[in-house]
Design an enzyme around this catalytic site. Structure first.
Site, PDB file in Angstrom:
ATOM      1  N   LYS A 154       0.842  -1.199   0.000  1.00 38.76           N
ATOM      2  CA  LYS A 154       0.000   0.000   0.000  1.00 38.76           C
ATOM      3  C   LYS A 154       0.882   1.256   0.000  1.00 38.76           C
ATOM      4  O   LYS A 154       2.096   1.170   0.146  1.00 38.76           O
ATOM      5  CB  LYS A 154      -0.938  -0.002   1.202  1.00 38.76           C
ATOM      6  CG  LYS A 154      -1.724  -1.285   1.397  1.00 38.76           C
ATOM      7  CD  LYS A 154      -2.669  -1.645   0.252  1.00 38.76           C
ATOM      8  CE  LYS A 154      -3.628  -2.719   0.684  1.00 38.76           C
ATOM      9  NZ  LYS A 154      -4.005  -3.712  -0.314  1.00 38.76           N
TER      10      LYS A 154
HETATM   11  C1  LIG Z   1      -5.212  -4.584   0.507  1.00 33.71           C
HETATM   12  C2  LIG Z   1      -6.657  -4.443   0.428  1.00 33.71           C
HETATM   13  C3  LIG Z   1      -7.510  -4.904   1.440  1.00 33.71           C
HETATM   14  C4  LIG Z   1      -7.034  -5.716   2.609  1.00 33.71           C
HETATM   15  O1  LIG Z   1      -6.044  -5.117   3.372  1.00 33.71           O
HETATM   16  P1  LIG Z   1      -4.991  -6.050   4.174  1.00 33.71           P
HETATM   17  O2  LIG Z   1      -4.282  -5.082   5.046  1.00 33.71           O
HETATM   18  O3  LIG Z   1      -4.096  -6.659   3.129  1.00 33.71           O
HETATM   19  O4  LIG Z   1      -5.754  -7.056   4.927  1.00 33.71           O
HETATM   20  C5  LIG Z   1      -8.858  -4.664   1.319  1.00 33.71           C
HETATM   21  N1  LIG Z   1      -9.364  -4.014   0.257  1.00 33.71           N
HETATM   22  C6  LIG Z   1      -8.596  -3.561  -0.743  1.00 33.71           C
HETATM   23  C7  LIG Z   1      -9.208  -2.825  -1.875  1.00 33.71           C
HETATM   24  C8  LIG Z   1      -7.211  -3.787  -0.709  1.00 33.71           C
HETATM   25  O5  LIG Z   1      -6.448  -3.353  -1.714  1.00 33.71           O
END
Ligand SMILES: *Cc1c(COP(=O)(O)O)cnc(C)c1O
Length: 364
Positions: free
Chosen positions: A183
């Site tokens: 992210k």
């Molecule tokens: C990464 C992501 C998640 C989940 O987040 P995690 O921290 O990996 O559990 C949920 N929704 C979207 C759109 C994502 O890109």
């Protein structure tokens, strides 16, 4: 396989090490001083009144839904084109996810279709701010208000993304941002939950900390579990928030270089940018006719890429929902044509020129 260019790479280094060393010297490794500083920083940056941590974005969505009272017998409307966690977080509360097709131009939820999916069981809508830009929150808020629905924003990819001046994740009843390794800013695993509603905030605090307000107490007024982070992670997170402007700048520069080098090629299109907000590129997302062949072509030059999301209605684990494939033309088409190119901060100008040259050669 050892890649020359990876599809993602976290931008971590000296700044994170300095704070981590402080945590080790303090010997306070669970949520403590760094968690507080990290949360304060996220709050002032996003403008959210309240913020609390969760161990990852998936579980942040899950307890946010619980805090909104979503459960057995309820339906939650979500875009059909997203990471699986948007849907599974709903399923694990006992509720049913109801998938809506997205815009073919950029994968954001198609607000024109929403009315069609409302039933007496609909309790909430979960817009997803995908690939670096925000969903059309004004339309979603109007829709939710009209039908008395709660809004939970999946802003997992949305750190630094503003919709008409408001940070995504702060516009609905509750919103989450993920800090997974790929992210915009990262703590390895981790997430923050944002809300402007003190009641939701209090519910979240009980839910995340064993049904009590403060650790150290062994009376538990409510049912809760452990959704906490650590100061080790938050030390990294704090350094990351301080580097955000730099991260955003590098990603935008990389993104613009791709647009310049690939923009001329008639057989490639970029996802359309909405006018109502900024973008913080998550990947560089392009659409072409032979996506799979291009992915393999780039692999052969040790360039790692990713396809787009597989539509939720087609997921083997959601077969029981019996969705109608013909309702999801755009999610299917995005999945067939989409490629995510690397845009991370470890890339330099030559890397991107190299990638673009290989793409141009393939298109000929
Ligand atoms: C990464 C992501 C998640 C989940 O987040 P995690 O921290 O990996 O559990 C949920 N929704 C979207 C759109 C994502 O890109």
């Amino acid at each position: 396989m050892a890649y020359k260019i990876f599809q993602m790479e976290p931008f971590v280094g000296e700044e994170e090490l300095v704070y981590l060393e402080e945590v080790i010297k303090n010997k306070w490794v669970t949520e403590g001083p760094f968690s507080e500083r990290f949360l304060e920083r996220v709050k002032s940056f996003t403008g959210a009144k309240y913020a609390t941590l969760a161990n990852n974005g998936t579980l942040a969505l899950f307890i946010s839904l619980l805090a909104l009272g979503i459960g057995e017998g309820d339906e939650v409307i979500i875009p059909n084109f997203s990471f699986i966690a948007s849907a599974t977080s709903v399923v694990f509360t006992g509720a049913k996810p109801v998938f809506v097709d997205v815009k073919g131009t950029n994968g954001l939820i198609n607000t024109d279709l929403l009315e069609k999916y409302v039933t007496p069981k609909t309790k909430a809508i979960m817009p997803v701010h995908i690939y670096g830009q925000g969903a059309d929150m004004e339309k979603i808020c109007d829709f939710a208000y009209k039908h008395g629905l709660k809004i939970i924003e999946d802003a997992a990819q949305g750190y630094g993304v503003f919709y008409k001046g408001n940070h995504v994740g702060t516009i609905g009843d509750v919103g989450i941002i993920s800090f997974f390794a790929d992210k915009t800013i990262t703590t390895g695993e981790g997430a923050v939950i944002l809300t402007n509603d003190v009641e939701i905030y209090d519910k979240l605090r009980y839910l995340r900390n064993q049904g009590r307000m403060n650790s150290g107490s062994f009376t538990h007024p409510f049912l809760g579990m452990n959704f906490r982070m650590t100061d080790l992670q938050c030390a990294i997170g704090l350094a990351q928030t301080e580097k955000f402007k730099k991260i955003e700048g590098i990603k935008l520069k990389n993104y613009n270089q791709y647009r310049k080098l690939l923009g001329e090629l008639p057989t490639i299109s970029f996802l359309e940018e909405e006018k109502y907000g900024n973008i913080v590129p998550f990947r560089v997302n392009i659409l072409i006719d032979k996506a799979l062949d291009l992915i393999n072509h780039l692999e052969s030059f040790s360039i790692q890429t990713r396809g787009f999301f597989y539509p939720l209605h087609k997921q083997p684990c959601f077969k029981y929902l019996n969705c109608n494939d013909s309702d999801y033309y755009n999610s299917n088409s995005l999945n067939e044509k989409g490629i995510c190119l690397p845009v991370h901060c470890g890339l330099n100008e030559e890397d991107i020129t190299f990638i673009c040259n290989k793409i141009a050669a393939f298109m000929k």
